[in-house]
Design a protein around this motif. Structure first.
Motif, PDB file in Angstrom:
ATOM      1  N   THR A   1      36.974  26.407  44.435  1.00 44.69           N
ATOM      2  CA  THR A   1      37.206  26.828  45.828  1.00 44.69           C
ATOM      3  C   THR A   1      38.362  27.831  45.963  1.00 44.69           C
ATOM      4  O   THR A   1      38.205  28.859  46.627  1.00 44.69           O
ATOM      5  N   PRO A   2      39.536  27.584  45.328  1.00 43.39           N
ATOM      6  CA  PRO A   2      40.620  28.602  45.446  1.00 43.39           C
ATOM      7  C   PRO A   2      40.204  29.949  44.895  1.00 43.39           C
ATOM      8  O   PRO A   2      40.582  30.996  45.436  1.00 43.39           O
ATOM      9  N   TRP A   3      39.403  29.938  43.795  1.00 40.18           N
ATOM     10  CA  TRP A   3      38.987  31.213  43.202  1.00 40.18           C
ATOM     11  C   TRP A   3      38.045  31.974  44.135  1.00 40.18           C
ATOM     12  O   TRP A   3      38.083  33.204  44.191  1.00 40.18           O
ATOM     13  N   VAL A   4      37.210  31.246  44.853  1.00 40.28           N
ATOM     14  CA  VAL A   4      36.311  31.896  45.812  1.00 40.28           C
ATOM     15  C   VAL A   4      37.119  32.563  46.928  1.00 40.28           C
ATOM     16  O   VAL A   4      36.809  33.663  47.385  1.00 40.28           O
ATOM     17  N   LEU A   5      38.207  31.902  47.336  1.00 36.21           N
ATOM     18  CA  LEU A   5      39.028  32.441  48.424  1.00 36.21           C
ATOM     19  C   LEU A   5      39.785  33.698  48.001  1.00 36.21           C
ATOM     20  O   LEU A   5      39.970  34.624  48.801  1.00 36.21           O
ATOM     21  N   VAL A   6      40.253  33.719  46.756  1.00 40.79           N
ATOM     22  CA  VAL A   6      41.041  34.886  46.321  1.00 40.79           C
ATOM     23  C   VAL A   6      40.160  35.973  45.713  1.00 40.79           C
ATOM     24  O   VAL A   6      40.657  37.067  45.401  1.00 40.79           O
ATOM     25  N   LEU A   7      38.851  35.688  45.541  1.00 36.96           N
ATOM     26  CA  LEU A   7      37.978  36.659  44.884  1.00 36.96           C
ATOM     27  C   LEU A   7      37.942  38.022  45.582  1.00 36.96           C
ATOM     28  O   LEU A   7      38.039  39.065  44.915  1.00 36.96           O
ATOM     29  N   PRO A   8      37.818  38.076  46.932  1.00 34.98           N
ATOM     30  CA  PRO A   8      37.807  39.414  47.585  1.00 34.98           C
ATOM     31  C   PRO A   8      39.085  40.202  47.323  1.00 34.98           C
ATOM     32  O   PRO A   8      39.016  41.402  47.008  1.00 34.98           O
ATOM     33  N   ALA A   9      40.237  39.529  47.432  1.00 31.82           N
ATOM     34  CA  ALA A   9      41.503  40.237  47.195  1.00 31.82           C
ATOM     35  C   ALA A   9      41.610  40.671  45.736  1.00 31.82           C
ATOM     36  O   ALA A   9      42.101  41.774  45.428  1.00 31.82           O
ATOM     37  N   LEU A  10      41.136  39.811  44.819  1.00 35.83           N
ATOM     38  CA  LEU A  10      41.194  40.141  43.396  1.00 35.83           C
ATOM     39  C   LEU A  10      40.292  41.335  43.083  1.00 35.83           C
ATOM     40  O   LEU A  10      40.673  42.239  42.322  1.00 35.83           O
ATOM     41  N   ALA A  11      39.081  41.333  43.678  1.00 31.25           N
ATOM     42  CA  ALA A  11      38.158  42.455  43.462  1.00 31.25           C
ATOM     43  C   ALA A  11      38.745  43.750  43.997  1.00 31.25           C
ATOM     44  O   ALA A  11      38.658  44.809  43.355  1.00 31.25           O
ATOM     45  N   TRP A  12      39.362  43.676  45.181  1.00 24.21           N
ATOM     46  CA  TRP A  12      39.979  44.864  45.779  1.00 24.21           C
ATOM     47  C   TRP A  12      41.087  45.404  44.873  1.00 24.21           C
ATOM     48  O   TRP A  12      41.206  46.602  44.639  1.00 24.21           O
ATOM     49  N   LEU A  13      41.897  44.467  44.330  1.00 19.22           N
ATOM     50  CA  LEU A  13      43.010  44.865  43.463  1.00 19.22           C
ATOM     51  C   LEU A  13      42.503  45.533  42.190  1.00 19.22           C
ATOM     52  O   LEU A  13      43.035  46.567  41.759  1.00 19.22           O
ATOM     53  N   LEU A  14      41.453  44.960  41.603  1.00 23.96           N
ATOM     54  CA  LEU A  14      40.923  45.522  40.357  1.00 23.96           C
ATOM     55  C   LEU A  14      40.286  46.893  40.569  1.00 23.96           C
ATOM     56  O   LEU A  14      40.485  47.814  39.769  1.00 23.96           O
ATOM     57  N   VAL A  15      39.537  47.022  41.682  1.00 27.06           N
ATOM     58  CA  VAL A  15      38.787  48.268  41.915  1.00 27.06           C
ATOM     59  C   VAL A  15      39.686  49.406  42.380  1.00 27.06           C
ATOM     60  O   VAL A  15      39.570  50.543  41.909  1.00 27.06           O
ATOM     61  N   PHE A  16      40.622  49.100  43.272  1.00 27.95           N
ATOM     62  CA  PHE A  16      41.396  50.179  43.899  1.00 27.95           C
ATOM     63  C   PHE A  16      42.822  50.316  43.363  1.00 27.95           C
ATOM     64  O   PHE A  16      43.543  51.203  43.805  1.00 27.95           O
ATOM     65  N   SER A  17      43.242  49.459  42.440  1.00 24.43           N
ATOM     66  CA  SER A  17      44.602  49.574  41.912  1.00 24.43           C
ATOM     67  C   SER A  17      44.627  49.575  40.383  1.00 24.43           C
ATOM     68  O   SER A  17      45.124  50.516  39.759  1.00 24.43           O
ATOM     69  N   VAL A  18      44.075  48.510  39.794  1.00 21.68           N
ATOM     70  CA  VAL A  18      44.160  48.376  38.333  1.00 21.68           C
ATOM     71  C   VAL A  18      43.307  49.427  37.628  1.00 21.68           C
ATOM     72  O   VAL A  18      43.783  50.148  36.745  1.00 21.68           O
ATOM     73  N   TRP A  19      42.028  49.543  38.048  1.00 18.16           N
ATOM     74  CA  TRP A  19      41.142  50.481  37.375  1.00 18.16           C
ATOM     75  C   TRP A  19      41.607  51.936  37.521  1.00 18.16           C
ATOM     76  O   TRP A  19      41.657  52.683  36.517  1.00 18.16           O
ATOM     77  N   PRO A  20      41.999  52.422  38.725  1.00 16.21           N
ATOM     78  CA  PRO A  20      42.507  53.800  38.813  1.00 16.21           C
ATOM     79  C   PRO A  20      43.722  54.044  37.927  1.00 16.21           C
ATOM     80  O   PRO A  20      43.863  55.126  37.350  1.00 16.21           O
ATOM     81  N   SER A  21      44.594  53.036  37.799  1.00 23.44           N
ATOM     82  CA  SER A  21      45.776  53.211  36.952  1.00 23.44           C
ATOM     83  C   SER A  21      45.372  53.357  35.493  1.00 23.44           C
ATOM     84  O   SER A  21      45.879  54.234  34.768  1.00 23.44           O
ATOM     85  N   ILE A  22      44.454  52.481  35.038  1.00 23.77           N
ATOM     86  CA  ILE A  22      43.999  52.558  33.642  1.00 23.77           C
ATOM     87  C   ILE A  22      43.264  53.871  33.394  1.00 23.77           C
ATOM     88  O   ILE A  22      43.447  54.533  32.359  1.00 23.77           O
ATOM     89  N   ASN A  23      42.444  54.297  34.377  1.00 19.12           N
ATOM     90  CA  ASN A  23      41.686  55.536  34.216  1.00 19.12           C
ATOM     91  C   ASN A  23      42.604  56.756  34.189  1.00 19.12           C
ATOM     92  O   ASN A  23      42.370  57.719  33.442  1.00 19.12           O
ATOM     93  N   THR A  24      43.678  56.719  35.000  1.00 21.41           N
ATOM     94  CA  THR A  24      44.648  57.829  34.986  1.00 21.41           C
ATOM     95  C   THR A  24      45.321  57.928  33.630  1.00 21.41           C
ATOM     96  O   THR A  24      45.489  59.031  33.088  1.00 21.41           O
TER      97      THR A  24
END
Length: 292
Positions: free
Chosen positions: A8-31
């Protein structure tokens, strides 16, 4: 009572985690990945060039100039935007008739568009602007002051704009912090004969030390990433001979257009990230040392 499932906690944080990975972590690694390539905006073959972009930066005079401008920008903005908003907050904290008007007036530049503010300052500081015309009519000058055409005056003008626009924002941050400073400490210091200045230094400043650290971090990061002020005041040209460019302006210059150089712009972005980390680490160490 139903038992909460483990996921249940993972389901709640999943949207924020996905947002962080897509719009923060991945662009940094790609740069970071692109900084080792010769990638172009139009795509095509992308070759691995190793450290060539980084070695080119060491011999690039424009990079050294932009880095110097960014560091000067931060070195001047940091003390001004850490101390002046605190003094302003102390002044407008008092409950006096009409004080709300001054709080609002100081905050108005914060909500104003950066483009609008930049255009207003351009109109004020231009050779035929209000300030030069007024000074000529008062016979204070015979030739217009080159606020926007001299390298150092232009940099100082942009810093003044940043300080003017940021005062209200950091004043609000300090106002929230001042509410937590114990009033009885002020009263005890006043009974002991401490004046306003001494009470400010011995009670107010220690009481908002954590907020001062936060503000100094925010100011240093924002100053090193300055773009809009210099871009608007220079008309996008970076001042005379491009001598007033910041690192972000240089990144925009290399990454823009059909023939841009994504690889080199990415290497500059990595450089900006490293340069931004340095004051954060220094300030964090100073803060830890002061708390011991």
């Amino acid at each position: 009572m139903k038992t909460q499932r483990w996921f249940t906690p993972w389901v709640l944080v999943l949207p924020a985690l996905a947002w962080l990975l897509v719009f923060s972590v991945w662009p940094s690694i790609n740069t970071l990945r692109l900084s080792f390539t010769d990638a172009k905006p139009l795509g095509g073959d992308v070759d691995f060039v190793g450290l060539r972009n980084y070695t080119d930066m060491l011999h690039d005079g424009d990079v050294r100039t932009a880095l110097l401008n960014s560091v000067i920008y931060m070195a001047i903005c940091l003390p001004l935007l850490t101390i002046l908003p605190l003094l302003l907050a102390v002044l407008v904290e008092k409950k006096l008739p009409g004080i709300a008007f001054f709080r609002t007036a100081f905050y108005v530049p914060v909500i104003a568009s950066a483009v609008v503010v930049g255009l207003i300052w351009t109109w004020l500081l231009d050779d035929r602007g209000l300030i030069n015309n007024l000074a000529r009519h008062l016979h204070l000058i015979t030739e217009p002051v080159p606020f926007l055409t001299d390298r150092w005056l232009l940099l100082i003008s942009a810093i003044s704009l940043t300080v003017w626009k940021g005062l209200g924002y950091y004043m609000i941050v300090y106002l929230a912090a001042l509410g937590n400073v114990r009033k009885d400490l002020h009263e005890a210091a006043a009974i002991d004969g401490a004046g306003a200045v001494r009470r400010f230094l011995t009670v107010t400043v220690p009481g908002v030390r954590g907020t001062m650290f936060l503000v100094s971090i925010l100011v240093s990061v924002a100053a090193l990433r300055v773009f809009s002020e210099l871009y608007i005041l220079t008309g996008g040209k970076g001042g005379p001979g491009g001598k007033d460019q910041s690192l972000v302006m240089l990144i925009q210059q290399y990454a823009g257009g059909f023939y841009g150089d994504f690889g080199y712009a990415s290497a500059l972005s990595v450089l900006l990230f490293v340069v931004t980390l340095i004051p954060m680490i220094v300030l964090a160490r100073l803060n830890l040392r002061s708390e011991r």
